[in-house]
Scaffold this active site. Sequence first.
Site, PDB file in Angstrom:
ATOM      1  N   ASP A 231    -108.322   4.581 -17.463  1.00  0.00           N
ATOM      2  CA  ASP A 231    -109.043   5.853 -17.496  1.00  0.00           C
ATOM      3  C   ASP A 231    -108.243   6.882 -16.696  1.00  0.00           C
ATOM      4  OD1 ASP A 231    -111.207   7.835 -17.644  1.00  0.00           O
ATOM      5  OD2 ASP A 231    -112.487   6.147 -18.150  1.00  0.00           O
ATOM      6  N   ASP A 232    -108.905   7.701 -15.884  1.00  0.00           N
ATOM      7  CA  ASP A 232    -108.193   8.755 -15.165  1.00  0.00           C
ATOM      8  C   ASP A 232    -107.398   8.175 -14.001  1.00  0.00           C
ATOM      9  OD1 ASP A 232    -109.384  10.622 -16.842  1.00  0.00           O
ATOM     10  OD2 ASP A 232    -111.093  10.893 -15.511  1.00  0.00           O
TER      11      ASP A 232
END
Length: 424
Positions: A231-232
């Site tokens: 993800d981030d």
Amino acid sequence: MIFALHGVFALLLLGAVSGHAAAKTCNVAPLGHGKDDTDQVEAAIARCGHFGTTVFAPGEYNITRKMTWDLVSSRVDLHGYLSFIPDIQYWLDAHNTYRVIFIQDQASWFVVTGRDFVIDAHSTGGINGNGQPWWSYFATRTREDGDGRPVAFTLKNVTRGVVRDFRIEAQPFWCNAVADSSEVVYDGMYCNATNQDPLYAGQNVVPNTDGIDTYRSDKITLLRWDITCGDDCLAIKGNSTNIIAKDITCRGGNGIAFGSLGQYVQFNDIVDHVLMEDLKLIRLDPQVQPNLGSGVYFKSWTGTVNGSPPTGGGGGGGYVSNVVVKDVSLDNVTLPIHVYQTNGGHTGDEPSKLQFSNLTFVNWTGTSQRSTIVELACSPAAPCPNMRFENINITPPSGTAPSYICVNVASEFGLPACNATGLA
């Protein structure tokens, strides 16, 4: 000037803590395989966490319940790993975690609070999140914000803290979070969320394994980070100010995010004065991790409220301004630079009133999967002023020409053939 002062703070803090810490020392060693170390870990921190030094010998410490360290003018040398048992149903019970991160009601199993401390893991210790059972379990179940998957390492209400050479293996959810804190330096952070279950090879079975989410915090410095996630890599959330990130390597995932913002209608989200430099985003073998979304992306919810947080929301205001992202190397990302303001939205929603302004991108190189190198899709209710680009040299796929999209951009400098007056 404030950017230049952050690193100096860490050196001053080390000297101050070492003087206090000589007063008392607690030494801890693992009890052994299958034995519960939680009591002895908490007892050592209770005795030496204020004006003392706690030294953890190498090995794994079995942690079976939620734990808080309150540290004041102290030092922790963590040569081993805090291993959080992978009892999924136990941790998903909200009584067994902390809900100290307001945004999206996220759970934490380990929280550090206090002031004037150093935690040094010497690149030999940190946290074992035992994430594989979590990832495999949720591969066939719905994942939602606030569902109880725990953040591996949370700093909450910290003033003047240093975390050095810390390793987090197999975080079930976010690797780090810092909330309601100021003057924090992370100098050397390793996070690794890599699926080992052959059943899910080639899939992103490790979503939400962000490297860090910052929230309601000021003067946060991130140095020497190496993040493998789904993800981030970094997520700069609401009311994050005076943030420095330098020498960051992101392996897989969605890139570096500003947001999401504007989820809570009753709040303004402000992100101001952020400097990021020396960033590397590397695409992994797709059988290991198929994602490498953006280099850097900025996102807000729409102006209409759609449901309630943590899974819904929108309608919040605020702004993001004075962001500089420079010296960036990209390895085959999907979309290098992206701004959009329709996160969680629907057709016909009111446009976001949260404004992105004064964003600067300097010295970007590498490759993109698509011909679109920059896409600025700003809100018609808050067009983006002063978007600046310098030395953007990103190679699109062979046989295509780079393109640049600007929608609702009030003023832009440095991009070729980008219509800065385009309207949605």
